[in-house]
Design a protein around this motif. Sequence first.
Motif, short mmCIF file in Angstrom:
data_model
loop_
_atom_site.label_atom_id
_atom_site.label_comp_id
_atom_site.label_asym_id
_atom_site.label_seq_id
_atom_site.Cartn_x
_atom_site.Cartn_y
_atom_site.Cartn_z
N THR A 1 39.46 -27.06 -27.35
CA THR A 1 39.16 -27.57 -26.62
C THR A 1 39.06 -28.23 -28.91
N HIS B 1 42.66 -30.34 -28.59
CA HIS B 1 42.16 -31.39 -27.60
C HIS B 1 41.41 -32.57 -28.25
N ARG B 2 40.87 -32.57 -29.07
CA ARG B 2 39.78 -32.98 -29.77
C ARG B 2 40.89 -33.94 -31.06
#
Length: 126
Positions: free
Chosen positions: A113, A116-117
Motif C-alpha cells: 500500500t 502504491h501510494r
Amino acid sequence: MQTASANVCERMGRSQELSEFKRGTVIGCYLCNKSIREISLLLNIPRSTVSDIITKWRQLGTTATQPQSGRPRKMTERGQHMLNHTVRRSHQMSIESIAKDLQTSCGLQISTTTVHRELHGMGFHG
C-alpha cells in the motif's frame, strides 16, 4: 491587472519558520513593555505570530520549536530515490515485487500500500 483574489492567494502562502534570534527579539521587546502591535510593526512580523510566540513563551518558558505531531513518514528520500530507480529500470514489475526489492536493497519494511501510494505521488499511474 491582478484581481483581489490573486493578491490574497499570493500573500497567504506559508513562509519559513522564524529564527531563534527573531523569536528572542520578540520576547525581549515584550519584556520591555512593548505592545503586540508595536512589536509587529517594529519587526515586520504579523500580530498573530507575535501573539503566538509570547503565549508559547509564557506557557512553556521557551520559544524553541517543539516536535511536530503525527506519525513520521515511512519512506525516506533515499527510499523514494530507490523506488523511482527500481520502477524506471523495469516497468513491468508488480507492486509486490517492488516492495520486496526495496526491502532487500534498503532494509525498509514497506507494505505494498505504501509503495502504491508513493508511486501515485511520483506520477506513476496504472
